[in-house]
Design an enzyme around this catalytic site. Structure first.
Site, PDB file in Angstrom:
ATOM      1  CG  HIS A  10       5.308 -13.403  -5.162  1.00 20.03           C
ATOM      2  ND1 HIS A  10       4.653 -12.837  -5.236  1.00 20.03           N
ATOM      3  CD2 HIS A  10       5.845 -13.420  -3.352  1.00 20.03           C
ATOM      4  CE1 HIS A  10       3.887 -12.445  -4.339  1.00 20.03           C
ATOM      5  NE2 HIS A  10       4.207 -12.775  -3.699  1.00 20.03           N
ATOM      6  N   PRO A  11       4.141 -15.651  -6.888  1.00 21.24           N
ATOM      7  CG  PRO A  11       2.492 -16.950  -5.815  1.00 21.24           C
ATOM      8  CD  PRO A  11       3.462 -15.696  -4.971  1.00 21.24           C
ATOM      9  CB  VAL A  12       2.730 -11.106  -8.376  1.00 20.34           C
ATOM     10  CG1 VAL A  12       1.850 -10.670  -7.517  1.00 20.34           C
ATOM     11  CG2 VAL A  12       3.531 -10.569  -7.800  1.00 20.34           C
ATOM     12  CE  LYS A  13       8.579  -9.786  -8.139  1.00 19.67           C
ATOM     13  NZ  LYS A  13       8.121 -10.044  -7.263  1.00 19.67           N
ATOM     14  CB  THR A  14       7.884 -13.267 -16.004  1.00 16.49           C
ATOM     15  OG1 THR A  14       8.211 -12.293 -15.118  1.00 16.49           O
ATOM     16  CG2 THR A  14       7.344 -13.571 -17.133  1.00 16.49           C
TER      17      THR A  14
END
Ligand SMILES: Cc1ncc(COP(=O)(O)O)c(C=O)c1O
Length: 397
Positions: free
Chosen positions: A183-187
């Site tokens: 997901h975009p907020v992940k690393t």
């Protein structure tokens, strides 16, 4: 506004996606397998199965582990809903054991206390990127012949030291299956996306089958349609041998994943730098505790998906909403992660869970506030967040 997390997309990432869009495939094409192979190699695991998101990967983990009605699955309350929902998808009972007060991950002692005879699996969550105490959790689960699933959605690229050796999340003996999110907020990101990683060939094969409707295409596995006159096995022939799903990821998402994977070390390094700066600044604020680490080994690589500090709002005489508002007015976003999952109305109604079930997770939730953390933050952005916190009289006196 500086968000609490966001993706980093380079020109190379964009070029990789554009190139993939010009190929023959939009959905499953060569990029999917290339991404799976590169990801498995990066963490040293045998099998990686790419899917449309980590929620789907968690669901597949439950299915391949044959968890179902009558089974109990224990997870951490300090997580995103999906770590528990996956048990409910297969008709099992999601249950919760309290967190460790240092790592904010599932506590092995609490897990032992919460264990019931019908417990068949544990979903251990690497909160904020710090690995849960997998050796201790696995010891308990193995004693009861239960499966261990590591929800490493926050922990792509993480490593931890145990008995003098460095282990990579996704490739150590204390988890049967490990799940990652892109997901975009992940690393690292593929837009939406997830990966199921395992060293067990049967789990990998089953996950691949269920990812595409439970369809089998290998002639050696065919069982037939039950009528010789209808059983012509031409090039179209396939069999659906179990109830599967469409959990496929697209080729262009995997092209992005391959490109992002090349930048993973750089992402991890930048996250560590920002965390070090925040830790130093918050040391001057007695009512704020920086995130703590269970292991103090210098060799550990924490992915630092989140920077969640503990604020003593009560002693500061200010509410969390007021602090968030103060930050927002200066262009700083923040977030609260997580509301203990069992307090969600559906869980209370469905399973009768009530406040007080996991007191450490509840107290953690009351004090938690995540500050912006993502690799594209400039030093000036970080200094701005630090100044907004340090200059707030109530919270940093
Ligand atoms: C701990 C955890 N598990 C599972 C998920 C689900 O991931 P996805 O959004 O890729 O389905 C998330 C995403 O927020 C997460 O943080």
């Amino acid at each position: 506004m500086l968000p609490y997390g966001r993706q980093s997309i380079s020109d190379e990432d964009i070029a990789a996606v554009v190139e993939a869009l010009r190929l023959d495939y939009l959905t499953t094409g060569p990029m999917v397998e290339r991404f799976e192979t590169a990801f498995a190699q990066r963490i040293g695991a045998k099998y990686a199965v790419a899917v449309c998101n980590a929620t789907a990967a968690l669901h597949l983990a439950m299915l391949v582990a044959e968890i179902g009605p009558g089974d109990r699955v224990i997870t951490s309350p300090n997580t995103f809903l999906a770590s528990a929902n996956c048990a409910a998808y297969v008709g099992a009972t999601p249950d919760f054991a309290d967190i460790d007060p240092v790592s904010y991950c599932l506590s092995p002692e609490a897990l032992e206390r919460a264990w019931q005879p019908d417990t068949k699996a544990v979903v251990a969550v690497d909160y904020a990127g710090q690995t849960a105490d997998m050796p201790a959790i696995s010891d308990i689960a193995r004693k009861h012949q239960a499966i261990v699933i590591e929800d490493a959605c926050h922990a792509v690229g993480g490593q931890f030291e145990h008995t003098g050796k460095l282990w990579t999340i996704g490739n150590h003996p204390w988890a049967d299956i490990t799940i990652f999110s892109f997901h975009p907020v992940k690393t690292m990101t593929t837009g939406e996306g997830g990966m199921l990683v395992t060293n067990n060939p049967a789990y990998a094969q089953r996950a691949r089958q269920l990812r595409t409707h439970g369809i089998v295409r290998s002639p050696s596995e065919f069982v037939g349609l039950g009528d010789d006159t209808l059983d012509e096995r031409g090039p179209w022939y396939h069999e659906m041998q179990s109830l599967g799903y469409n959990y496929r990821i697209t080729d262009f998402q995997c092209a992005l994943g391959l490109s992002q994977l090349k930048r993973l070390e750089q992402f991890l390094q930048r996250r560590r730098e920002i965390v070090a700066r925040y830790n130093k600044a918050l040391a001057d604020c007695p009512l704020i505790a920086a995130p703590s680490l269970r292991n103090s080994s210098d060799r550990d690589v924490t992915s630092w998906h989140l920077y969640t500090a503990q604020f003593d709002f009560a002693r500061a005489g200010i509410t969390r909403s007021e602090v968030m508002q103060h930050l927002r007015e200066q262009g700083v976003g923040s977030q609260v992660l997580y509301i203990p999952v069992y307090l969600q109305p559906w869980y209370r109604k469905q399973f009768g869970y009530a406040p007080g079930k996991c007191p450490i997770a509840e107290s953690f939730y009351q004090r938690a506030l995540s500050l912006p953390l993502y690799p594209d933050m400039t030093d000036a952005d970080v200094e701005h967040v630090v100044a907004c916190v340090q200059n707030h009289e109530a919270i940093c006196t």
